[in-house]
Scaffold this active site. Structure first.
Site, PDB file in Angstrom:
ATOM      1  N   THR A   1       0.908  -1.264   0.033  1.00 35.17           N
ATOM      2  CA  THR A   1       0.021   0.009  -0.003  1.00 35.17           C
ATOM      3  C   THR A   1       0.910   1.139  -0.203  1.00 35.17           C
ATOM      4  OG1 THR A   1      -1.482  -1.282   1.370  1.00 35.17           O
ATOM      5  CG2 THR A   1      -2.071   1.062   1.368  1.00 35.17           C
TER       6      THR A   1
ATOM      7  N   LYS B   1       0.508   5.323   7.976  1.00 37.80           N
ATOM      8  CA  LYS B   1       0.837   5.680   6.791  1.00 37.80           C
ATOM      9  C   LYS B   1      -0.553   5.864   5.877  1.00 37.80           C
ATOM     10  CE  LYS B   1       2.308   1.680   4.684  1.00 37.80           C
ATOM     11  NZ  LYS B   1       1.263   1.393   3.698  1.00 37.80           N
TER      12      LYS B   1
ATOM     13  N   LYS C   1      -7.877   0.992  -2.556  1.00 40.61           N
ATOM     14  CA  LYS C   1      -7.493   0.431  -1.344  1.00 40.61           C
ATOM     15  C   LYS C   1      -7.436   1.435  -0.183  1.00 40.61           C
ATOM     16  CE  LYS C   1      -4.805  -1.586   1.781  1.00 40.61           C
ATOM     17  NZ  LYS C   1      -5.299  -2.757   2.429  1.00 40.61           N
TER      18      LYS C   1
HETATM   19  P1  NAP Z   1       5.950  -5.760   7.324  1.00 41.94           P
HETATM   20  O1  NAP Z   1       5.758  -7.023   7.909  1.00 41.94           O
HETATM   21  O2  NAP Z   1       6.308  -4.630   8.057  1.00 41.94           O
HETATM   22  O3  NAP Z   1       7.065  -6.008   6.078  1.00 41.94           O
HETATM   23  C1  NAP Z   1       7.367  -4.805   5.444  1.00 41.94           C
HETATM   24  C2  NAP Z   1       8.402  -5.401   4.442  1.00 41.94           C
HETATM   25  O4  NAP Z   1       8.964  -4.163   3.789  1.00 41.94           O
HETATM   26  C3  NAP Z   1       9.648  -6.417   4.856  1.00 41.94           C
HETATM   27  O5  NAP Z   1      10.139  -7.222   4.115  1.00 41.94           O
HETATM   28  C4  NAP Z   1      10.664  -5.448   4.960  1.00 41.94           C
HETATM   29  O6  NAP Z   1      12.007  -5.883   4.894  1.00 41.94           O
HETATM   30  C5  NAP Z   1      10.688  -4.500   3.861  1.00 41.94           C
HETATM   31  N1  NAP Z   1      11.166  -3.158   3.770  1.00 41.94           N
HETATM   32  C6  NAP Z   1      10.678  -2.080   4.752  1.00 41.94           C
HETATM   33  N2  NAP Z   1      11.479  -1.053   4.560  1.00 41.94           N
HETATM   34  C7  NAP Z   1      12.377  -1.439   3.653  1.00 41.94           C
HETATM   35  C8  NAP Z   1      13.346  -0.590   2.890  1.00 41.94           C
HETATM   36  N3  NAP Z   1      13.634   0.550   3.125  1.00 41.94           N
HETATM   37  N4  NAP Z   1      14.017  -1.284   1.976  1.00 41.94           N
HETATM   38  C9  NAP Z   1      13.786  -2.591   1.559  1.00 41.94           C
HETATM   39  N5  NAP Z   1      13.027  -3.226   2.056  1.00 41.94           N
HETATM   40  C10 NAP Z   1      12.118  -2.708   3.151  1.00 41.94           C
HETATM   41  O7  NAP Z   1       4.694  -5.247   6.673  1.00 41.94           O
HETATM   42  P2  NAP Z   1       3.442  -6.000   5.919  1.00 41.94           P
HETATM   43  O8  NAP Z   1       2.324  -6.267   7.114  1.00 41.94           O
HETATM   44  O9  NAP Z   1       3.650  -7.439   5.426  1.00 41.94           O
HETATM   45  O10 NAP Z   1       2.780  -5.114   4.856  1.00 41.94           O
HETATM   46  C11 NAP Z   1       3.577  -4.931   3.796  1.00 41.94           C
HETATM   47  C12 NAP Z   1       2.648  -3.663   3.051  1.00 41.94           C
HETATM   48  O11 NAP Z   1       1.227  -4.497   2.489  1.00 41.94           O
HETATM   49  C13 NAP Z   1       2.548  -2.572   3.400  1.00 41.94           C
HETATM   50  O12 NAP Z   1       2.587  -1.617   2.628  1.00 41.94           O
HETATM   51  C14 NAP Z   1       1.131  -2.512   4.309  1.00 41.94           C
HETATM   52  O13 NAP Z   1       0.545  -1.527   4.351  1.00 41.94           O
HETATM   53  C15 NAP Z   1       0.351  -3.478   3.317  1.00 41.94           C
HETATM   54  N6  NAP Z   1      -0.553  -4.428   3.774  1.00 41.94           N
HETATM   55  C16 NAP Z   1      -0.742  -4.868   4.978  1.00 41.94           C
HETATM   56  C17 NAP Z   1      -1.639  -5.562   5.697  1.00 41.94           C
HETATM   57  C18 NAP Z   1      -1.497  -6.341   6.956  1.00 41.94           C
HETATM   58  O14 NAP Z   1      -2.352  -6.570   7.504  1.00 41.94           O
HETATM   59  N7  NAP Z   1      -0.308  -6.615   7.506  1.00 41.94           N
HETATM   60  C19 NAP Z   1      -2.886  -5.709   4.770  1.00 41.94           C
HETATM   61  C20 NAP Z   1      -3.054  -5.132   3.540  1.00 41.94           C
HETATM   62  C21 NAP Z   1      -1.947  -4.429   3.078  1.00 41.94           C
HETATM   63  P3  NAP Z   1      12.876  -6.443   6.419  1.00 41.94           P
HETATM   64  O15 NAP Z   1      12.347  -7.681   6.553  1.00 41.94           O
HETATM   65  O16 NAP Z   1      14.125  -6.190   6.061  1.00 41.94           O
HETATM   66  O17 NAP Z   1      12.348  -5.397   7.381  1.00 41.94           O
END
Ligand code: NAP
Length: 296
Positions: A99, A243, A174
């Site tokens: 997102t 965010k 979204k």
């Molecule tokens: P998360 O667990 O925080 O994972 C974030 C990912 O992004 C990790 O692989 C992290 O790598 C990587 N990342 C962060 N900063 C980075 C950087 N500067 N350079 C390279 N890689 C980086 O997040 P998530 O919950 O999976 O969510 C991922 C996306 O989907 C977000 O945009 C979120 O808003 C969206 N989303 C989340 C959900 C939910 O329920 N969780 C639902 C729908 C959509 P590292 O492992 O190295 O930290």
């Protein structure tokens, strides 16, 4: 989809880990990259190639999927000499499922168009459980024919695809859906705080909502344990919804649209984030309501 794509998956966090695992389970060839290499180990054990840079991943793949935190993370995996775009050629496909903002998405779509790369704008609705069970709802923007060609890929991760229009329409949709999720979360956390303040059990709220067919929403059931047990292991980290709320407010401001309730939710989430709760589940806002002194 005559020739199956060679998928490169970037971002093995809460969501990406489950989504990449489901692609593998469906039989796709999947290579992976993650900034923190430890998170790639389970994929190496399953026989996936692990790339040391996003550029190296792009060289192994014709279709890249990004599922990273935010625009800064997108920049770090796409741009620069080690970024995906340095190695991606015409005919390849980039699917963003993170997102991010509509502005970032529109600029990326333009950049891809100029480079001859197909770009699909496909954020998802559904949290950790839905990702694990391949039950995500994929909100899609981009070329409809390109999207349909890749429908087996989306089917491996989700239950349905909702087409919204050219990019950044998937991201625009979204943000609207997450506006509802943000407000549902503030609603149940505030209701629980009010119940406690009045000396009644917050569980009674959930019992009542579940009994009323008009109010029996799956999302409440999903957050019930967080609220009642005051445990906040992250399914959807608070900092990601903060965010998103900021993207919603920025979009609204551009159109002179007021979103007063979203603005209030953003304030509460910002307070919670400032208390150091950003990595916890979004429902952690309850702490700031029930322990106001700690939050100040
Ligand atoms: P998360 O667990 O925080 O994972 C974030 C990912 O992004 C990790 O692989 C992290 O790598 C990587 N990342 C962060 N900063 C980075 C950087 N500067 N350079 C390279 N890689 C980086 O997040 P998530 O919950 O999976 O969510 C991922 C996306 O989907 C977000 O945009 C979120 O808003 C969206 N989303 C989340 C959900 C939910 O329920 N969780 C639902 C729908 C959509 P590292 O492992 O190295 O930290």
């Amino acid at each position: 989809m005559s020739i199956p794509p060679r998928i490169g998956f970037i971002g093995l966090g809460i969501m990406g880990r489950a989504m990449a695992a489901n692609l593998l389970k469906a039989g796709f060839q999947v290579s992976v990259y993650n900034r923190t290499r430890e998170r790639t180990m389970e994929f190496a054990d399953k026989g996936c190639q692990v790339a040391s840079t996003p550029r190296a991943l792009a060289k192994l793949s014709d279709t890249i999927i990004t599922m990273v935190a935010d625009p800064a993370a997108m920049d770090s995996v796409l741009e620069g000499p080690e970024g995906v775009l340095s190695a991606f050629m015409g005919g390849n496909t980039l699917i963003n499922m993170s997102t991010i903002s509509p502005d970032y998405t529109a600029a990326l779509a333009k950049k891809c168009f100029i480079a001859g790369v197909n770009f699909l704008d496909c954020p998802v609705s559904g949290s950790k459980g839905a990702a694990e069970q391949a039950q995500l709802v994929i909100l899609a923007g981009g070329d409809k024919a390109a999207l349909e060609k890749l429908s087996p890929v989306f089917k491996a991760m989700g239950r349905s695809v909702i087409y919204a229009g050219p990019a950044p329409a998937g991201t625009a949709l979204k943000l609207c859906v997450n506006l509802v999720v943000a407000q549902l979360t503030t609603a149940i956390t505030e209701a629980a705080a009010l119940a406690e303040a009045q000396g009644i059990a917050p569980s009674l709220i959930f019992d009542t909502l579940a009994e009323n067919p008009a109010l029996n929403c799956g999302y409440f059931a999903l957050k019930k344990n967080n609220v009642l047990k005051k445990e906040y292991a992250p399914a959807f980290p608070l900092r990601h919804m903060l965010k998103d709320a900021r993207f919603m407010l920025a979009e609204a401001a551009k159109k002179n649209l007021e979103l007063p309730v979203t603005a209030a939710a953003e304030k509460l989430m910002a307070r919670s984030n400032d208390c150091g709760y950003g990595e916890l589940d979004l429902s952690v806002m309850l702490r700031n309501l029930t322990e106001p002194l700690e939050a100040k």
